[in-house]
Motif scaffolding. Structure first.
Motif, PDB file in Angstrom:
ATOM      1  N   PRO A  89       0.528  -1.228   0.078  1.00 56.89           N
ATOM      2  CA  PRO A  89       0.108  -0.128   0.135  1.00 56.89           C
ATOM      3  C   PRO A  89       0.859   1.280   0.112  1.00 56.89           C
ATOM      4  O   PRO A  89       1.892   1.289   0.500  1.00 56.89           O
ATOM      5  CB  PRO A  89      -0.670  -0.204   1.265  1.00 56.89           C
ATOM      6  CG  PRO A  89      -0.753  -1.521   1.601  1.00 56.89           C
ATOM      7  CD  PRO A  89       0.690  -2.294   1.139  1.00 56.89           C
ATOM      8  N   LEU A  90       0.455   2.251  -0.526  1.00 59.42           N
ATOM      9  CA  LEU A  90       1.276   3.328  -0.575  1.00 59.42           C
ATOM     10  C   LEU A  90       1.127   4.367   0.707  1.00 59.42           C
ATOM     11  O   LEU A  90      -0.124   4.759   1.168  1.00 59.42           O
ATOM     12  CB  LEU A  90       0.491   4.354  -1.644  1.00 59.42           C
ATOM     13  CG  LEU A  90       1.342   5.958  -1.861  1.00 59.42           C
ATOM     14  CD1 LEU A  90       2.855   5.292  -2.349  1.00 59.42           C
ATOM     15  CD2 LEU A  90       0.624   6.855  -2.822  1.00 59.42           C
ATOM     16  N   ILE A  91       1.908   4.185   1.734  1.00 64.96           N
ATOM     17  CA  ILE A  91       2.075   4.600   2.887  1.00 64.96           C
ATOM     18  C   ILE A  91       3.396   5.338   3.151  1.00 64.96           C
ATOM     19  O   ILE A  91       4.398   4.855   2.602  1.00 64.96           O
ATOM     20  CB  ILE A  91       1.901   3.303   3.947  1.00 64.96           C
ATOM     21  CG1 ILE A  91       0.589   2.548   3.692  1.00 64.96           C
ATOM     22  CG2 ILE A  91       2.018   3.926   5.397  1.00 64.96           C
ATOM     23  CD1 ILE A  91      -0.529   3.434   3.837  1.00 64.96           C
ATOM     24  N   PRO A  92       3.475   6.128   4.047  1.00 64.52           N
ATOM     25  CA  PRO A  92       4.926   6.982   4.104  1.00 64.52           C
ATOM     26  C   PRO A  92       5.778   6.094   4.789  1.00 64.52           C
ATOM     27  O   PRO A  92       5.205   5.137   5.620  1.00 64.52           O
ATOM     28  CB  PRO A  92       4.465   8.166   5.047  1.00 64.52           C
ATOM     29  CG  PRO A  92       3.147   7.870   5.481  1.00 64.52           C
ATOM     30  CD  PRO A  92       2.303   6.957   4.557  1.00 64.52           C
ATOM     31  N   ASP A  93       6.883   6.154   4.778  1.00 68.23           N
ATOM     32  CA  ASP A  93       8.033   5.248   5.505  1.00 68.23           C
ATOM     33  C   ASP A  93       8.119   5.582   6.845  1.00 68.23           C
ATOM     34  O   ASP A  93       7.454   6.327   7.320  1.00 68.23           O
ATOM     35  CB  ASP A  93       9.297   5.251   4.560  1.00 68.23           C
ATOM     36  CG  ASP A  93      10.293   6.771   4.981  1.00 68.23           C
ATOM     37  OD1 ASP A  93       9.779   7.266   5.877  1.00 68.23           O
ATOM     38  OD2 ASP A  93      11.249   6.975   4.094  1.00 68.23           O
ATOM     39  N   ASP A  94       9.064   4.503   7.636  1.00 72.18           N
ATOM     40  CA  ASP A  94       9.072   4.624   8.976  1.00 72.18           C
ATOM     41  C   ASP A  94       9.802   5.603   9.335  1.00 72.18           C
ATOM     42  O   ASP A  94       9.989   5.678  10.751  1.00 72.18           O
ATOM     43  CB  ASP A  94       9.524   3.410   9.409  1.00 72.18           C
ATOM     44  CG  ASP A  94      10.991   2.839   8.886  1.00 72.18           C
ATOM     45  OD1 ASP A  94      11.692   3.632   8.101  1.00 72.18           O
ATOM     46  OD2 ASP A  94      11.363   1.546   9.055  1.00 72.18           O
ATOM     47  N   GLU A  95      10.132   6.617   8.685  1.00 71.37           N
ATOM     48  CA  GLU A  95      11.046   7.829   9.366  1.00 71.37           C
ATOM     49  C   GLU A  95       9.778   8.818   9.548  1.00 71.37           C
ATOM     50  O   GLU A  95       9.965   9.696  10.348  1.00 71.37           O
ATOM     51  CB  GLU A  95      11.833   8.450   8.193  1.00 71.37           C
ATOM     52  CG  GLU A  95      13.258   7.592   8.190  1.00 71.37           C
ATOM     53  CD  GLU A  95      13.897   8.297   7.082  1.00 71.37           C
ATOM     54  OE1 GLU A  95      13.780   9.556   6.839  1.00 71.37           O
ATOM     55  OE2 GLU A  95      15.129   8.102   6.826  1.00 71.37           O
ATOM     56  N   HIS A  96       8.364   8.550   9.209  1.00 69.65           N
ATOM     57  CA  HIS A  96       7.421   9.483   9.577  1.00 69.65           C
ATOM     58  C   HIS A  96       6.809   8.786  10.989  1.00 69.65           C
ATOM     59  O   HIS A  96       6.896   7.709  11.409  1.00 69.65           O
ATOM     60  CB  HIS A  96       6.335   9.383   8.562  1.00 69.65           C
ATOM     61  CG  HIS A  96       6.640   9.822   7.321  1.00 69.65           C
ATOM     62  ND1 HIS A  96       6.112  10.938   6.719  1.00 69.65           N
ATOM     63  CD2 HIS A  96       7.554   9.674   6.218  1.00 69.65           C
ATOM     64  CE1 HIS A  96       6.447  11.378   5.602  1.00 69.65           C
ATOM     65  NE2 HIS A  96       7.373  10.422   5.148  1.00 69.65           N
ATOM     66  N   ASP A  97       6.333   9.857  11.664  1.00 71.42           N
ATOM     67  CA  ASP A  97       5.537   9.419  12.980  1.00 71.42           C
ATOM     68  C   ASP A  97       4.479   8.176  12.734  1.00 71.42           C
ATOM     69  O   ASP A  97       3.977   8.188  11.647  1.00 71.42           O
ATOM     70  CB  ASP A  97       4.727  10.598  13.202  1.00 71.42           C
ATOM     71  CG  ASP A  97       5.626  11.932  13.878  1.00 71.42           C
ATOM     72  OD1 ASP A  97       6.904  11.549  14.233  1.00 71.42           O
ATOM     73  OD2 ASP A  97       5.325  12.794  14.121  1.00 71.42           O
ATOM     74  N   LEU A  98       4.503   7.349  13.774  1.00 72.35           N
ATOM     75  CA  LEU A  98       3.315   6.351  13.582  1.00 72.35           C
ATOM     76  C   LEU A  98       2.121   6.665  13.448  1.00 72.35           C
ATOM     77  O   LEU A  98       1.347   6.229  12.801  1.00 72.35           O
ATOM     78  CB  LEU A  98       3.641   5.515  15.198  1.00 72.35           C
ATOM     79  CG  LEU A  98       2.573   4.213  15.083  1.00 72.35           C
ATOM     80  CD1 LEU A  98       3.154   3.204  14.081  1.00 72.35           C
ATOM     81  CD2 LEU A  98       2.967   3.597  16.557  1.00 72.35           C
TER      82      LEU A  98
END
Length: 217
Positions: free
Chosen positions: A87-96
């Motif tokens: 799925p198009l989701i921001p990577d884990d550098e973004h806040d949970l």
């Protein structure tokens, strides 16, 4: 996978002038539709968004959506490549919080996209869609901690990621043939009639915490 490799930044740029829903929701809708349909051309995508009462897509967004839909169809058709779908989701550098909300939006988009395909559901698909609806119903304030943290997020992410793989086994049809575009036939059945026949998901039960799957009482 970072935002450049996943395509997150590319989608943000292409949809910069269009804000009806998030790019995660658009990606989910596209994926849901592509589990049951062949990839349409740009004109048909424009018609889909028009019929869903969205604003017209800017040309860069329409081009990207058309190309990505073709890639998703080819990916989901391949038994091996399908399991690499993301799925198009921001990577884990973004806040949970940001990732959880994006996944929630993707889930809602998938249900919209699959819902307009007019496809029936197996009992297993119906159960998966019900669970996906619980992800789509997550409520989380920005200052709140997501219950279960990263581990719980990864659990629901992996579940959501596999839903398109499971749904993409049916024979595909043309987007122009779905009722949203082609129009309803004179003998078309109502939603209640289709639900009674098991061809549409039944109304969702009251939403419970999605993470109850991990913490049964």
């Amino acid at each position: 996978m970072n935002d450049n490799i996943s395509g997150w930044n590319t989608w943000l740029t292409a949809f910069d002038d269009w804000n009806d829903v998030s790019i995660s929701e658009v990606h989910g809708m596209m994926t849901g539709l592509m589990t049951a349909c062949n990839a349409p051309d740009k004109a048909t995508w424009a018609k889909v968004f028009e019929e869903l009462s969205f604003a017209s897509l800017p040309e860069p967004a329409l081009t990207l959506l058309t190309e990505e839909a073709e890639d998703v169809v080819f990916q989901l058709k391949d038994n091996d490549d399908a399991y690499a779908y993301m799925p198009l989701i921001p990577d884990d550098e973004h806040d949970l919080y940001e990732r959880v909300i994006a996944l929630k939006q993707w889930a809602n988009g998938f249900m919209t996209g699959f819902g307009i395909t007019d496809c029936g559901l197996t009992s297993e698909e119906n159960e998966m869609l019900s669970d996906l609806a619980k992800i789509g119903a997550i409520r989380l304030e920005e200052e709140e901690d997501f219950e279960g943290g990263e581990e719980s997020y990864l659990y629901i992410y992996e579940f959501a990621r596999i839903v398109p793989v499971s749904f993409a086994t049916r024979k595909r049809k043309a987007v122009n043939d779905i009722a949203l575009i082609a129009g309803l036939s004179i003998d078309a059945k109502t939603t209640k009639e289709l639900q009674a026949e098991g061809k549409l998901p039944k109304p969702m039960p009251p939403v419970v915490d999605v993470m109850n799957h991990n913490n049964p009482s």
